[in-house]
Design a protein around this motif. Structure first.
Motif, PDB file in Angstrom:
ATOM      1  N   ILE A   1      -4.800  -8.595  10.953  1.00 23.98           N
ATOM      2  CA  ILE A   1      -6.098  -8.497  11.616  1.00 23.98           C
ATOM      3  C   ILE A   1      -6.270  -8.417  12.873  1.00 23.98           C
ATOM      4  CG2 ILE A   1      -8.043 -11.014  13.140  1.00 23.98           C
ATOM      5  CD1 ILE A   1      -6.974 -12.988  10.588  1.00 23.98           C
ATOM      6  N   GLU A   2      -7.465  -7.612  13.106  1.00 20.78           N
ATOM      7  CA  GLU A   2      -7.244  -7.148  14.557  1.00 20.78           C
ATOM      8  C   GLU A   2      -8.690  -7.982  15.092  1.00 20.78           C
ATOM      9  OE1 GLU A   2      -5.390  -5.562  15.984  1.00 20.78           O
ATOM     10  OE2 GLU A   2      -4.162  -4.668  14.223  1.00 20.78           O
ATOM     11  N   TYR A   3      -8.285  -8.730  16.191  1.00 18.82           N
ATOM     12  CA  TYR A   3     -10.061  -9.340  16.966  1.00 18.82           C
ATOM     13  C   TYR A   3      -9.786  -9.098  18.308  1.00 18.82           C
ATOM     14  CZ  TYR A   3     -12.503 -13.376  17.734  1.00 18.82           C
ATOM     15  OH  TYR A   3     -13.834 -13.836  17.458  1.00 18.82           O
ATOM     16  N   PHE A   4     -11.207  -8.344  18.563  1.00 19.10           N
ATOM     17  CA  PHE A   4     -11.895  -7.817  19.496  1.00 19.10           C
ATOM     18  C   PHE A   4     -12.397  -9.140  20.508  1.00 19.10           C
ATOM     19  CE2 PHE A   4     -11.529  -5.229  16.272  1.00 19.10           C
ATOM     20  CZ  PHE A   4     -10.389  -3.353  16.825  1.00 19.10           C
ATOM     21  N   VAL A   5     -12.149  -8.562  21.876  1.00 16.35           N
ATOM     22  CA  VAL A   5     -12.614  -9.437  22.455  1.00 16.35           C
ATOM     23  C   VAL A   5     -12.459  -8.552  23.891  1.00 16.35           C
ATOM     24  CG1 VAL A   5     -11.261 -11.972  22.381  1.00 16.35           C
ATOM     25  CG2 VAL A   5     -10.472 -10.263  23.873  1.00 16.35           C
TER      26      VAL A   5
ATOM     27  N   MET B   1      -7.931  -0.646  10.684  1.00 16.04           N
ATOM     28  CA  MET B   1      -8.722  -1.344  11.240  1.00 16.04           C
ATOM     29  C   MET B   1      -9.127  -0.571  12.864  1.00 16.04           C
ATOM     30  SD  MET B   1      -7.818  -4.814  10.591  1.00 16.04           S
ATOM     31  CE  MET B   1      -5.445  -4.731  10.692  1.00 16.04           C
ATOM     32  N   PHE B   2      -8.001  -0.003  13.790  1.00 17.07           N
ATOM     33  CA  PHE B   2      -8.647   0.376  14.905  1.00 17.07           C
ATOM     34  C   PHE B   2      -9.894   1.791  14.285  1.00 17.07           C
ATOM     35  CE2 PHE B   2      -5.060  -1.491  16.325  1.00 17.07           C
ATOM     36  CZ  PHE B   2      -4.979  -2.648  16.894  1.00 17.07           C
ATOM     37  N   VAL B   3      -9.302   2.709  13.913  1.00 13.99           N
ATOM     38  CA  VAL B   3      -9.908   4.014  13.399  1.00 13.99           C
ATOM     39  C   VAL B   3     -11.605   3.541  13.415  1.00 13.99           C
ATOM     40  CG1 VAL B   3      -7.667   5.080  13.042  1.00 13.99           C
ATOM     41  CG2 VAL B   3      -8.746   5.001  10.953  1.00 13.99           C
ATOM     42  N   ASN B   4     -11.473   2.413  12.404  1.00 14.31           N
ATOM     43  CA  ASN B   4     -12.921   2.505  11.984  1.00 14.31           C
ATOM     44  C   ASN B   4     -13.448   1.471  12.957  1.00 14.31           C
ATOM     45  OD1 ASN B   4     -13.032   3.861   9.297  1.00 14.31           O
ATOM     46  ND2 ASN B   4     -10.913   2.753   8.614  1.00 14.31           N
ATOM     47  N   PHE B   5     -13.206   1.420  13.590  1.00 12.70           N
ATOM     48  CA  PHE B   5     -13.635   0.243  14.885  1.00 12.70           C
ATOM     49  C   PHE B   5     -15.122   0.635  15.126  1.00 12.70           C
ATOM     50  CE2 PHE B   5     -15.063  -0.255  19.479  1.00 12.70           C
ATOM     51  CZ  PHE B   5     -14.707  -1.923  19.058  1.00 12.70           C
TER      52      PHE B   5
ATOM     53  N   GLY C   1     -13.881 -10.025  14.282  1.00 13.11           N
ATOM     54  CA  GLY C   1     -12.781  -9.393  13.988  1.00 13.11           C
ATOM     55  C   GLY C   1     -12.470  -8.461  12.615  1.00 13.11           C
ATOM     56  N   ILE C   2     -11.953  -7.523  12.362  1.00 14.55           N
ATOM     57  CA  ILE C   2     -11.610  -7.019  11.103  1.00 14.55           C
ATOM     58  C   ILE C   2     -10.168  -7.285  10.730  1.00 14.55           C
ATOM     59  CG2 ILE C   2     -11.868  -5.236   9.982  1.00 14.55           C
ATOM     60  CD1 ILE C   2     -12.764  -3.672  13.019  1.00 14.55           C
ATOM     61  N   ALA C   3     -10.451  -7.752   8.685  1.00 16.01           N
ATOM     62  CA  ALA C   3      -9.168  -7.817   8.329  1.00 16.01           C
ATOM     63  C   ALA C   3      -8.960  -6.888   6.893  1.00 16.01           C
ATOM     64  CB  ALA C   3      -9.222  -9.418   7.743  1.00 16.01           C
ATOM     65  N   GLN C   4      -7.575  -7.054   7.151  1.00 19.02           N
ATOM     66  CA  GLN C   4      -6.991  -5.669   5.895  1.00 19.02           C
ATOM     67  C   GLN C   4      -6.257  -6.611   5.260  1.00 19.02           C
ATOM     68  OE1 GLN C   4      -7.060  -2.191   7.594  1.00 19.02           O
ATOM     69  NE2 GLN C   4      -6.052  -1.134   5.493  1.00 19.02           N
TER      70      GLN C   4
ATOM     71  N   MET D   1     -12.695  -5.362   5.579  1.00 24.05           N
ATOM     72  CA  MET D   1     -12.493  -3.454   5.061  1.00 24.05           C
ATOM     73  C   MET D   1     -11.204  -3.157   4.722  1.00 24.05           C
ATOM     74  SD  MET D   1     -11.506  -1.187   8.373  1.00 24.05           S
ATOM     75  CE  MET D   1     -10.652  -0.361   7.201  1.00 24.05           C
ATOM     76  N   ASP D   2     -10.967  -1.931   3.980  1.00 20.92           N
ATOM     77  CA  ASP D   2      -9.977  -1.770   3.313  1.00 20.92           C
ATOM     78  C   ASP D   2      -9.930   0.481   3.240  1.00 20.92           C
ATOM     79  OD1 ASP D   2      -7.626  -1.213   2.097  1.00 20.92           O
ATOM     80  OD2 ASP D   2      -8.880  -1.194  -0.153  1.00 20.92           O
ATOM     81  N   ALA D   3      -9.030   0.240   4.422  1.00 21.86           N
ATOM     82  CA  ALA D   3      -8.180   1.801   4.360  1.00 21.86           C
ATOM     83  C   ALA D   3      -7.013   2.297   4.104  1.00 21.86           C
ATOM     84  CB  ALA D   3      -7.973   1.502   6.135  1.00 21.86           C
TER      85      ALA D   3
END
Ligand code: ATP
Length: 477
Positions: free
Chosen positions: A236-240, A189-193, A207-210, A63-65
């Motif tokens: 990268i934010e990788y959610f587990v 990436m957090f605000v668009n989770f 995960g989300i990468a930007q 994504m791209d914020a």
């Protein structure tokens, strides 16, 4: 073989990798623009990161914020409250230093022990956990001389320095319209989770990468691209699942993957890379662990990338600040929870710097007249090299050679960055390409007109072989 940073900077400027910022207005120390080869190198690194971690993985998405995010973002992340550095000035020269950095350097260079440091009231060797007074006492006693002028310093107190740049949105410049330039890409990436969960079929773990610009008003920018006020990150934010065992396993995997990417995909030398684990007291209270991937820059080891296990801190903060539900609902078990997050934070600008350092070599060889000569050769891995093929018609007045060369350029340039060079002796053209790290030079000569073969010359070995025109492309593999 180590080359001083000044050598790398001079080469990068001379060859058009990097230019001084706003050069015609005198430039600014420690700010840089990318030239034609630099921008291509950066793009190749960025593309390979995207390919490895987004394109080739079904559990990742991009994504791209925006750079200017809602001001509440920085309240939630803690940046407006905590994003400041301790700084100290030398009144004699007017120079400003980061107190924690000069302390760290002093400890490392003089190999000071824990006992030496404890004299100043600090519990450990970690500058972040010292008070401003303790840092001041340490500097006044242990660093009496200005680290750059080497003359006796007259130190000020240690003060707080706000690191975020800001501007105003709209026409009125008041506190309500104040808006910050992001100091990291992570928060986008957090605000668009929630948006990602609601609009895709992604399920935890994912995960989300930007990739994008970040801005920090660094007190002491320097060491070329290592520390600048405007730079690029590939985070990268990788959610587990919210389970420490599962989280630690993902954390280990991301550590290994980060290292593998650097060694095997972009081809950095293994001996220039290592992990550094953050000490317990370096960690934020919510963190379960942080590793830096460090690179051996000419001045010593330094951070290239961070990998942090941040638990559910960020999403919880945004839930509390925005009032929006950040919980994930597991479709199989029905369990609802705020996921934990692993954050591999790749610095793009620092990776470009490390790529240049890693590649640069001055090599002695024997030329065709049997004389000893030296060439500068940038041994970039072929996938990050700015130019893949140089197309060199031997005689530029030979129409047939030119026609073959132009046709080849048209064909190869659909897939790869190529350079067409018909100027000067062939040896000189090879040297030019060696200096910018082009892995393959293709020479078209009179034989090419007869039998459709060309010479391909390899950058690293300088060996040449004759191949059919159609086979040239295979060398990129
Ligand atoms: P440092 O301790 O060197 O200031 P950091 O720990 O503050 O770095 P992070 O906040 O973890 O850095 O940012 C992630 C990555 O972003 C870093 O590993 C680095 O590659 C890059 N980075 C951070 N600050 C800068 C900067 N001023 N210039 C260039 N790259 C930077």
């Amino acid at each position: 073989m180590w080359f001083p940073l000044e050598t790398i900077v001079a080469w990068a400027k001379r060859k058009g990798f990097v230019y001084s910022w706003s050069d015609i207005y005198g430039g600014l120390a420690n700010a840089w623009d990318y030239g034609p080869y630099g921008v291509q190198l950066k793009k190749n690194i960025q593309d390979l990161r995207w390919q490895t971690f987004v394109q080739e993985r079904s559990d990742m998405i991009g994504m791209d914020a925006q750079i200017l995010m809602h001001p509440k973002t920085w309240e939630a992340s803690g940046h407006t409250e905590n994003f400041d550095d301790p700084l100290i000035d030398d009144k004699n020269t007017g120079e400003r230093f980061r107190a924690d950095q000069i302390i760290e350097e002093k400890i490392e260079v003089d190999k000071l022990s824990l006992e030496d440091v404890k004299k100043y009231g600090a519990e450990n060797l970690v500058p972040e956990s010292r008070t401003f007074e303790q840092m001041h006492d340490f500097i006044v006693n242990e660093i009496p001389k200005n680290p750059s002028s080497k003359k006796l310093a007259e130190w000020t107190e240690v003060r707080k320095f706000e690191m975020m740049f800001y501007t105003y949105q709209g026409v009125v410049h008041d506190a309500e319209n104040k808006i910050w330039l992001r100091p990291e890409t992570a928060q986008g990436m957090f605000v668009n989770f929630r948006n990602v969960l609601d609009t895709t079929r992604m399920r935890v773990p994912f995960g989300i990468a930007q990739v994008g610009k970040a801005f920090r008003n660094e007190i002491t920018p320097g060491n070329f691209l290592f520390r600048t006020r405007e730079f690029e990150q590939m985070e990268i934010e990788y959610f587990v699942e919210n389970d420490t065992e599962i989280g630690m396993q993902a954390f280990e995997e991301w550590k290994e993957e980060s290292m593998r990417w650097r060694k095997d995909i972009i081809g950095f030398k293994a001996e220039n890379l290592k992990f550094r684990e953050h000490e317990k007291d370096e960690l934020a209270f919510y963190s379960k662990g942080t590793f830096d991937v460090e690179y051996h820059y000419p001045r010593g080891w330094g951070e290239l990338q961070g990998v942090a296990y941040r638990t559910d801190y960020d999403l919880t903060q945004h839930q509390n600040t925005s009032g929006q539900n950040m919980q994930y609902s597991d479709p199989q078990t029905g369990k609802r929870y705020i996921p934990h997050v692993i954050e591999p934070s790749f610095g793009l600008s620092r990776t470009v710097l490390a790529a240049m350092i890693d590649a640069y070599e001055e090599e002695k060889y024997t030329d065709q007249n049997g004389k000893e000569a030296t060439r500068i050769v940038a041994r970039f891995n072929k996938h990050i090299a700015p130019i893949k093929f140089a197309i060199l018609p031997l005689i530029k007045k030979d129409e047939k050679q030119v026609e073959i060369a132009e046709t080849l350029f048209k064909k190869l340039s659909k897939k790869y960055m190529c350079e067409y060079d018909d100027g000067g002796a062939i040896g000189k053209r090879y040297r030019r390409q060696d200096e910018i790290g082009t892995p393959f030079c293709i020479t078209i000569d009179h034989q090419s007109c007869d039998d459709g073969t060309v010479t391909i010359r390899h950058r690293d070995s300088m060996e040449q072989e004759r191949v059919k025109l159609e086979e040239v492309e295979n060398f990129m593999g």
